[in-house]
Design a protein around this motif. Structure first.
Motif, PDB file in Angstrom:
ATOM      1  N   ASP A 616       0.854  -1.195   0.000  1.00 43.45           N
ATOM      2  CA  ASP A 616       0.000   0.000   0.000  1.00 43.45           C
ATOM      3  C   ASP A 616       0.884   1.236   0.000  1.00 43.45           C
ATOM      4  O   ASP A 616       1.722   1.423   0.898  1.00 43.45           O
ATOM      5  N   ALA A 617       0.681   2.110  -1.007  1.00 41.91           N
ATOM      6  CA  ALA A 617       1.513   3.304  -1.133  1.00 41.91           C
ATOM      7  C   ALA A 617       1.262   4.307  -0.012  1.00 41.91           C
ATOM      8  O   ALA A 617       2.115   5.145   0.290  1.00 41.91           O
ATOM      9  N   LYS A 618       0.091   4.243   0.636  1.00 41.81           N
ATOM     10  CA  LYS A 618      -0.253   5.231   1.661  1.00 41.81           C
ATOM     11  C   LYS A 618       0.190   4.811   3.060  1.00 41.81           C
ATOM     12  O   LYS A 618      -0.056   5.522   4.033  1.00 41.81           O
ATOM     13  N   THR A 619       0.800   3.660   3.176  1.00 39.13           N
ATOM     14  CA  THR A 619       1.206   3.172   4.492  1.00 39.13           C
ATOM     15  C   THR A 619       2.314   4.048   5.068  1.00 39.13           C
ATOM     16  O   THR A 619       3.261   4.421   4.376  1.00 39.13           O
ATOM     17  N   THR A 620       2.175   4.393   6.342  1.00 36.74           N
ATOM     18  CA  THR A 620       3.238   5.086   7.080  1.00 36.74           C
ATOM     19  C   THR A 620       3.679   4.192   8.225  1.00 36.74           C
ATOM     20  O   THR A 620       2.929   3.319   8.677  1.00 36.74           O
ATOM     21  N   TYR A 621       4.884   4.438   8.714  1.00 38.75           N
ATOM     22  CA  TYR A 621       5.460   3.555   9.709  1.00 38.75           C
ATOM     23  C   TYR A 621       5.846   4.357  10.943  1.00 38.75           C
ATOM     24  O   TYR A 621       6.782   5.174  10.916  1.00 38.75           O
ATOM     25  N   ALA A 622       5.086   4.118  12.005  1.00 40.01           N
ATOM     26  CA  ALA A 622       5.330   4.826  13.269  1.00 40.01           C
ATOM     27  C   ALA A 622       6.542   4.253  13.971  1.00 40.01           C
ATOM     28  O   ALA A 622       6.924   3.099  13.760  1.00 40.01           O
ATOM     29  N   GLU A 623       7.167   5.072  14.814  1.00 43.30           N
ATOM     30  CA  GLU A 623       8.361   4.653  15.530  1.00 43.30           C
ATOM     31  C   GLU A 623       8.055   4.427  17.001  1.00 43.30           C
ATOM     32  O   GLU A 623       7.234   5.128  17.605  1.00 43.30           O
ATOM     33  N   SER A 624       8.695   3.418  17.576  1.00 39.44           N
ATOM     34  CA  SER A 624       8.587   3.114  19.000  1.00 39.44           C
ATOM     35  C   SER A 624       9.972   3.251  19.614  1.00 39.44           C
ATOM     36  O   SER A 624      10.978   2.906  18.984  1.00 39.44           O
ATOM     37  N   THR A 625      10.021   3.758  20.866  1.00 45.04           N
ATOM     38  CA  THR A 625      11.304   4.013  21.517  1.00 45.04           C
ATOM     39  C   THR A 625      11.417   3.177  22.782  1.00 45.04           C
ATOM     40  O   THR A 625      10.463   3.079  23.572  1.00 45.04           O
ATOM     41  N   PHE A 626      12.612   2.573  22.968  1.00 43.46           N
ATOM     42  CA  PHE A 626      12.890   1.750  24.142  1.00 43.46           C
ATOM     43  C   PHE A 626      14.298   2.079  24.626  1.00 43.46           C
ATOM     44  O   PHE A 626      15.098   2.710  23.929  1.00 43.46           O
ATOM     45  N   LYS A 627      14.597   1.597  25.831  1.00 45.85           N
ATOM     46  CA  LYS A 627      15.919   1.805  26.403  1.00 45.85           C
ATOM     47  C   LYS A 627      16.545   0.439  26.664  1.00 45.85           C
ATOM     48  O   LYS A 627      15.942  -0.426  27.304  1.00 45.85           O
ATOM     49  N   LEU A 628      17.744   0.227  26.142  1.00 46.16           N
ATOM     50  CA  LEU A 628      18.468  -1.022  26.360  1.00 46.16           C
ATOM     51  C   LEU A 628      19.412  -0.823  27.541  1.00 46.16           C
ATOM     52  O   LEU A 628      20.358  -0.025  27.478  1.00 46.16           O
ATOM     53  N   GLY A 629      19.123  -1.552  28.614  1.00 54.91           N
ATOM     54  CA  GLY A 629      19.915  -1.386  29.813  1.00 54.91           C
ATOM     55  C   GLY A 629      21.259  -2.081  29.714  1.00 54.91           C
ATOM     56  O   GLY A 629      21.540  -2.838  28.776  1.00 54.91           O
ATOM     57  N   ALA A 630      22.085  -1.798  30.717  1.00 54.65           N
ATOM     58  CA  ALA A 630      23.407  -2.426  30.761  1.00 54.65           C
ATOM     59  C   ALA A 630      23.251  -3.941  30.846  1.00 54.65           C
ATOM     60  O   ALA A 630      22.424  -4.449  31.612  1.00 54.65           O
ATOM     61  N   SER A 631      24.032  -4.669  30.014  1.00 61.42           N
ATOM     62  CA  SER A 631      24.052  -6.135  29.955  1.00 61.42           C
ATOM     63  C   SER A 631      22.767  -6.733  29.395  1.00 61.42           C
ATOM     64  O   SER A 631      22.599  -7.962  29.391  1.00 61.42           O
ATOM     65  N   GLU A 632      21.819  -5.911  28.933  1.00 57.85           N
ATOM     66  CA  GLU A 632      20.611  -6.455  28.298  1.00 57.85           C
ATOM     67  C   GLU A 632      20.902  -6.767  26.826  1.00 57.85           C
ATOM     68  O   GLU A 632      21.760  -6.159  26.195  1.00 57.85           O
ATOM     69  N   GLN A 633      20.139  -7.715  26.276  1.00 60.12           N
ATOM     70  CA  GLN A 633      20.363  -8.162  24.896  1.00 60.12           C
ATOM     71  C   GLN A 633      19.130  -7.907  24.050  1.00 60.12           C
ATOM     72  O   GLN A 633      18.007  -8.255  24.432  1.00 60.12           O
ATOM     73  N   LEU A 634      19.361  -7.307  22.887  1.00 62.48           N
ATOM     74  CA  LEU A 634      18.320  -7.148  21.873  1.00 62.48           C
ATOM     75  C   LEU A 634      18.468  -8.282  20.870  1.00 62.48           C
ATOM     76  O   LEU A 634      19.554  -8.507  20.341  1.00 62.48           O
ATOM     77  N   THR A 635      17.371  -9.006  20.614  1.00 63.69           N
ATOM     78  CA  THR A 635      17.399 -10.146  19.690  1.00 63.69           C
ATOM     79  C   THR A 635      16.404  -9.912  18.567  1.00 63.69           C
ATOM     80  O   THR A 635      15.206  -9.691  18.813  1.00 63.69           O
TER      81      THR A 635
END
Length: 709
Positions: A616-635
């Motif tokens: 769909d050409a009209k689709t927009t993509y919203a952003e979400s914000t998070f905080k990655l703490g010390a020693s935490e892993q993003l997968t």
């Protein structure tokens, strides 16, 4: 080119072409080298009279056949070997039969069991002739003992309780010594008929011959040569079977994925084994020969089914393959048991023996119709096959129909004496002096058609291998775009990645681009479809993303621009994609286009989702914000992990994925792969480290190497 450099398909193709040339050469040599049989010893004795008492005067160095009428009695009594008993026709059950044919064609059809032949002989030799006399027995079905004036002079096989016999043996000779007047008695035992016998066998199959030892030896040599001459076509054909079997074995050993070559090897080896066991007139126990030959026949039949399956391209039908497997196991077990019945002849009654044989035959017979079923199944499924494969299908159909007609006609001869049945059983071809039954001719035609089809298959396979090699070379180049060869070092973060494509070229992709502020842009996605088309779409997306990274580092803007580029080039497909911007302080800004949500600390993040790219050409993509703490892993991962499936059909699922989400990328990917990979698997992990710990990267992706030839 050396032999070990040839592809299996080239090996088969060249070998089969060589075989065709050998056949033509053999035919030329055979025709031009045709020679007459050696003359048999000329008889200088008198001919037999129609009387049961045969008078032979002045026997010299020649031979005389013991033809004409013999006294015959069913049953068994060792006293019948004596020269003194009254064996006149009509007395105590004695009758007259000739020795030039079995008793099954002379008033005793379907009779199996013991019987006695007797012949009174009045013999004198010519002056100067050898004093000793020899006897030649062309063939007697199945076991016999010879008596001269009540004394045993020879035997073949053994009578109950330890039954043993030989079949398809050459003519046997026996020295009788300086005999003159007396009675030649022959004790015979015909073993029970099998289910496929026509009931016409039993006893003499040709008249015995008396003569001087030298003349009898010469006659035996002549008969053996005549038999050998008549078997040359069979020997040549079996030699072709053996060569094709060897070529198929060598080709299959070099590429064991080609199951057609494996079954071709088995199918063509079995006739060679049958000839060695049953066609070479080896004087071994028929009990063991029957056991091994029956087993070989059943293995050949099963192998023929699988050759047809692969030639007719039916191996992609799992239900059919399971059914054929069940029939194959049942047929092999029944055939082996049927071949071993002879070992229990003395322990089983005649009725039990024949009932058991009939029951086992009932389990074997359905398998005889399998080739017909496979051909019909291929027609129903509208398999698009080349002419060579349809030729195999047509001859296989004719061969099995003829086999059914032959079986019916054999039983017709046995129980009804139909003239049509006898005519069908007598159909044959004559090739260079070899008599070939019509059924054998059809089997030969089927073999030659299969060889031709496999030759075509080998050529096609070679072309497909060349095409695959070209695609593989393209895949090596495209992979440089799909998966980075090295990960950038991002200060303050550890990175690991694992990429496990389901095929040479997958639809998964990921990219990691360092930003000027010390962070990074991470992109992971999955294109619908597989192979080169998906790879080209990935190339477009990666190129777009890398260009956009110079102008914006907003995940939402990057996805919007990538969606716009996909709309005119997706060809109806779509792409899921996830973009994460990682800032030096651990802030994560995420935009999602229908992709799986990432995990932080083993827990799935809740994101604002957008449609996959290209829809769909009209689709927009919203952003979400998070905080990655010390020693935490993003997968981050693709759906190849959660959609891994074991043999029972169970999915790996989100629960198992969440349980391993804190592991390394390689550990997560391998766990899904071990469970049962069905799609491309891509896993990225990013964990935050604080000084004095050092940043590190680890990448695990396959290095493409040429597929085995």
């Amino acid at each position: 080119m050396q032999l070990d450099e040839l592809l299996p398909s080239q090996l088969v193709e060249r070998g089969l072409k060589g075989i065709v040339a050998a056949v033509l050469a053999f035919a030329v040599v055979y025709v031009t080298g045709y020679a007459a049989l050696p003359a048999s010893a000329e008889s200088n004795s008198t001919k037999s009279s129609p009387s049961t008492s045969l008078k032979i005067e002045a026997l010299g160095k020649g031979t005389v056949p013991l033809d004409g009428a013999w006294q015959f009695h069913t049953g068994d009594n060792l006293a019948w070997a004596s020269p003194d008993i009254d064996d006149t026709t009509g007395h105590d059950g004695w009758e007259q039969l000739t020795a030039d044919g079995p008793w099954g064609t002379q008033h005793h059809p379907n009779y199996d069991g013991p019987g006695w032949y007797r012949r009174r002989i009045d013999l004198s030799t010519a002056p100067g002739a050898p004093a000793d006399i020899a006897l030649l027995i062309p063939a007697i079905d199945d076991i016999y003992e010879l008596y001269w004036n009540g004394q045993p002079v020879g035997r073949l096989g053994s009578f109950p309780p330890q039954v043993d016999y030989q079949s398809a043996v050459p003519a046997q000779t026996y020295g009788l010594g300086a005999i003159r007047d007396g009675v030649l008695a022959v004790r015979v035992l015909k073993v029970p008929f099998a289910s496929n016998d026509d009931g016409t066998a039993g006893g003499f199959e040709g008249a015995p011959v008396l003569g001087s030892p030298d003349a009898i030896a010469s006659l035996k040599d002549s008969l053996d040569y005549k038999w050998l001459r008549g078997q040359q076509f069979r020997f040549a054909l079996t030699g072709l079977y053996a060569m094709v079997s060897l070529l198929s074995l060598l080709a299959w050993l070099r590429d064991r994925r080609q199951w057609l070559l494996f079954w071709m090897m088995v199918y063509t080896f079995m006739p060679t084994l049958e000839l060695m066991l049953n066609g070479m007139r080896l004087q071994y126990s028929s009990l063991w020969i029957t056991f091994f030959v029956q087993s070989a026949i059943q293995i050949r039949e099963v192998a023929q089914w699988y050759v047809l399956i692969y030639l007719l391209q039916l191996e992609d039908a799992p239900r059919l393959m399971r059914t054929i497997k069940i029939f194959a196991i049942g047929s092999l077990i029944a055939g082996t048991l049927d071949g071993s019945l002879g070992f229990f002849y003395g322990a089983l009654s005649k009725s039990t023996f024949q009932i058991t044989d009939a029951v086992l035959t009932l389990f074997i017979l359905p398998g005889e119709s399998i080739p017909i079923f496979l051909v019909v199944y291929a027609v129903v499924r509208r398999r698009r096959l080349d002419s060579a494969r349809w030729l195999v299908a047509s001859i296989a159909l004719a061969n099995d129909l003829m086999y059914a007609v032959s079986n019916i006609s054999q039983q017709g001869v046995r129980f009804t004496h139909w003239p049509l049945a006898a005519w069908l059983n007598g159909l044959h071809l004559t090739v260079f002096g070899s008599v070939i039954a019509l059924q054998a001719a059809l089997r030969t035609a089927l073999f030659l058609a299969i060889v031709y089809a496999v030759l075509r298959y080998a050529a096609d396979y070679r072309h497909r291998q060349a095409d695959m090699e070209r695609e593989f070379q393209n895949a090596r180049e495209v992979q440089q775009v799909l998966v980075p060869e090295a990960l950038p070092s991002i200060p303050g973060f550890n990175l690991t990645s694992a990429y496990k494509p389901a095929r040479e070229v997958g639809g998964d992709f990921f990219q990691i681009i360092s930003t000027g502020e010390g962070g990074a842009l991470i992109v992971i996605g999955d294109v619908s479809g597989k192979g080169m088309p998906a790879a080209m779409t990935v190339s477009l997306l990666v190129g777009t993303m890398r260009t956009l990274a110079h102008y914006t580092q907003s995940p939402g803007e990057i996805l919007t621009a990538m969606n716009y580029r996909m709309l005119s080039r997706s060809a109806g497909g779509f792409t899921t994609c996830l973009v994460v911007r990682v800032d030096p302080d651990g802030t994560l800004t995420v935009a999602n286009a229908g992709h799986l949500a990432p995990y932080v600390g083993g827990h799935e993040l809740t994101l604002k989702n957008g449609l996959p790219l290209g829809l769909d050409a009209k689709t927009t993509y919203a952003e979400s914000t998070f905080k990655l703490g010390a020693s935490e892993q993003l997968t981050l991962l693709t759906d190849g992990v959660v959609e891994a499936r074991d043999r029972t059909g169970e999915l790996y699922g989100f629960q198992r994925t969440e349980a391993i989400a804190t592991g390394s990328a390689e550990a997560i990917a391998q766990a899904a792969r071990d469970f049962g990979q069905e799609d491309d698997i891509t896993v990225l992990t990013l964990s935050r480290v604080l000084p004095p710990a050092q940043s590190a990267t680890e990448i695990a992706s396959p290095v493409l190497s040429p597929s085995p030839a």
